[in-house]
Design an enzyme around this catalytic site. Structure first.
Site, PDB file in Angstrom:
ATOM      1  N   ILE A  34      -8.609   7.974  45.228  1.00  0.00           N
ATOM      2  CA  ILE A  34      -7.316   8.619  45.481  1.00  0.00           C
ATOM      3  C   ILE A  34      -7.455  10.148  45.495  1.00  0.00           C
ATOM      4  O   ILE A  34      -6.618  10.831  46.098  1.00  0.00           O
ATOM      5  CB  ILE A  34      -6.281   8.151  44.422  1.00  0.00           C
ATOM      6  N   VAL A 100     -11.483   5.811  34.103  1.00  0.00           N
ATOM      7  CA  VAL A 100     -10.954   4.443  34.203  1.00  0.00           C
ATOM      8  C   VAL A 100     -11.951   3.478  33.544  1.00  0.00           C
ATOM      9  O   VAL A 100     -13.112   3.379  33.977  1.00  0.00           O
ATOM     10  CB  VAL A 100     -10.733   4.047  35.675  1.00  0.00           C
ATOM     11  N   HIS A 104     -17.298   0.982  37.600  1.00  0.00           N
ATOM     12  CA  HIS A 104     -17.184   1.271  39.031  1.00  0.00           C
ATOM     13  C   HIS A 104     -18.293   2.209  39.457  1.00  0.00           C
ATOM     14  O   HIS A 104     -18.806   2.992  38.655  1.00  0.00           O
ATOM     15  CB  HIS A 104     -15.830   1.889  39.370  1.00  0.00           C
ATOM     16  N   HIS A 106     -19.049   5.206  42.301  1.00  0.00           N
ATOM     17  CA  HIS A 106     -18.547   6.098  43.340  1.00  0.00           C
ATOM     18  C   HIS A 106     -19.622   6.196  44.417  1.00  0.00           C
ATOM     19  O   HIS A 106     -20.787   6.460  44.097  1.00  0.00           O
ATOM     20  CB  HIS A 106     -18.340   7.518  42.806  1.00  0.00           C
TER      21      HIS A 106
HETATM   22  P1  5GP Z   1     -14.216   7.956  36.707  1.00  0.00           P
HETATM   23  O1  5GP Z   1     -13.986   9.346  36.234  1.00  0.00           O
HETATM   24  O2  5GP Z   1     -13.615   6.941  35.761  1.00  0.00           O
HETATM   25  O3  5GP Z   1     -15.656   7.696  37.034  1.00  0.00           O
HETATM   26  O4  5GP Z   1     -13.484   7.843  38.089  1.00  0.00           O
HETATM   27  C1  5GP Z   1     -12.256   7.223  38.267  1.00  0.00           C
HETATM   28  C2  5GP Z   1     -11.804   7.541  39.673  1.00  0.00           C
HETATM   29  O5  5GP Z   1     -10.688   6.746  39.980  1.00  0.00           O
HETATM   30  C3  5GP Z   1     -11.386   9.011  39.887  1.00  0.00           C
HETATM   31  O6  5GP Z   1     -12.236   9.614  40.851  1.00  0.00           O
HETATM   32  C4  5GP Z   1      -9.933   8.899  40.362  1.00  0.00           C
HETATM   33  O7  5GP Z   1      -9.615   9.818  41.394  1.00  0.00           O
HETATM   34  C5  5GP Z   1      -9.834   7.472  40.826  1.00  0.00           C
HETATM   35  N1  5GP Z   1      -8.512   6.894  40.678  1.00  0.00           N
HETATM   36  C6  5GP Z   1      -7.706   6.964  39.588  1.00  0.00           C
HETATM   37  N2  5GP Z   1      -6.564   6.291  39.803  1.00  0.00           N
HETATM   38  C7  5GP Z   1      -6.659   5.764  41.040  1.00  0.00           C
HETATM   39  C8  5GP Z   1      -5.779   4.944  41.814  1.00  0.00           C
HETATM   40  O8  5GP Z   1      -4.685   4.566  41.403  1.00  0.00           O
HETATM   41  N3  5GP Z   1      -6.215   4.595  43.056  1.00  0.00           N
HETATM   42  C9  5GP Z   1      -7.433   4.998  43.534  1.00  0.00           C
HETATM   43  N4  5GP Z   1      -7.761   4.601  44.779  1.00  0.00           N
HETATM   44  N5  5GP Z   1      -8.275   5.760  42.837  1.00  0.00           N
HETATM   45  C10 5GP Z   1      -7.891   6.143  41.592  1.00  0.00           C
END
Ligand code: 5GP
Length: 120
Positions: A34, A100, A104, A106
Site C-alpha cells: 500500500i 505486520v 511476508h 517484500h
Molecule cells: P513490514 O514492515 O511488516 O515488513 O511491512 C509491512 C508492509 O505492509 C508495509 O510495507 C506496509 O506498507 C504494508 N501494508 C500495511 N498495511 C497494508 C494494507 O492494508 N494493504 C497493503 N497492501 N499493504 C499494507
C-alpha cells in the site's frame, strides 16, 4: 508470542480488507504494498498463520515452505523483474521494524535499488 488473528494480512486473507490479488495459490497470496518504496513493490504472504520467518522456519511444513518460495519466484517473474533484478526483504522482529506480524516477503525492483542498507 501468539499469532494475532487481527493483523492486517490475516484480515486480507479472510477477505475482510481488500487487496489487488496479483497471484494466489494454495500456499501464498501476492498483492501490491500500500506504500510502495520502489516502482515494483509487492508483498507475498503464506496462507498459514506464521508470525515471522523464524516462526515459518520452525513450524511450516516442507510443502508450505516450497510452495511459498516457489510463489515468490513466480511472482517476481510475473512482475517482469526477473531479468533486471530485484530484492527480497523479510523483516523479522523489532530491530527490523516489522510492522505486520504475519510472515511476508517484500519484492522490490523496477529501478536500481542502491546499497542494501541506508542510514536511518
Ligand atoms: P513490514 O514492515 O511488516 O515488513 O511491512 C509491512 C508492509 O505492509 C508495509 O510495507 C506496509 O506498507 C504494508 N501494508 C500495511 N498495511 C497494508 C494494507 O492494508 N494493504 C497493503 N497492501 N499493504 C499494507
Amino acid at each position: 508470542m501468539a499469532y494475532d488473528e487481527n493483523n492486517i494480512f490475516a484480515k486480507i486473507l479472510r477477505g475482510e480488507i481488500p487487496c489487488t490479488k496479483l497471484y494466489e495459490d494454495e500456499y501464498a497470496l501476492a498483492f501490491p504494498d500500500i506504500r510502495p518504496q520502489a516502482p515494483t513493490h509487492v508483498l507475498v504472504i503464506p496462507k498459514g498463520k506464521y508470525i515471522s520467518i523464524a516462526d515459518f522456519g520452525a513450524k511450516a511444513s516442507p510443502a508450505e515452505m516450497t510452495g511459498f518460495f516457489r510463489a515468490v519466484s513466480l511472482v517476481a517473474k510475473q512482475l517482469g523483474v526477473e531479468d533486471t533484478g530485484y530484492r527480497l526483504i523479510c523483516n523479522a522482529g523489532p530491530d527490523s521494524l516489522q510492522e505486520v506480524p504475519h510472515f511476508h516477503a517484500h519484492i522490490l525492483g523496477g529501478r536500481a535499488l542502491g546499497h542494501l542498507l541506508v542510514p536511518g
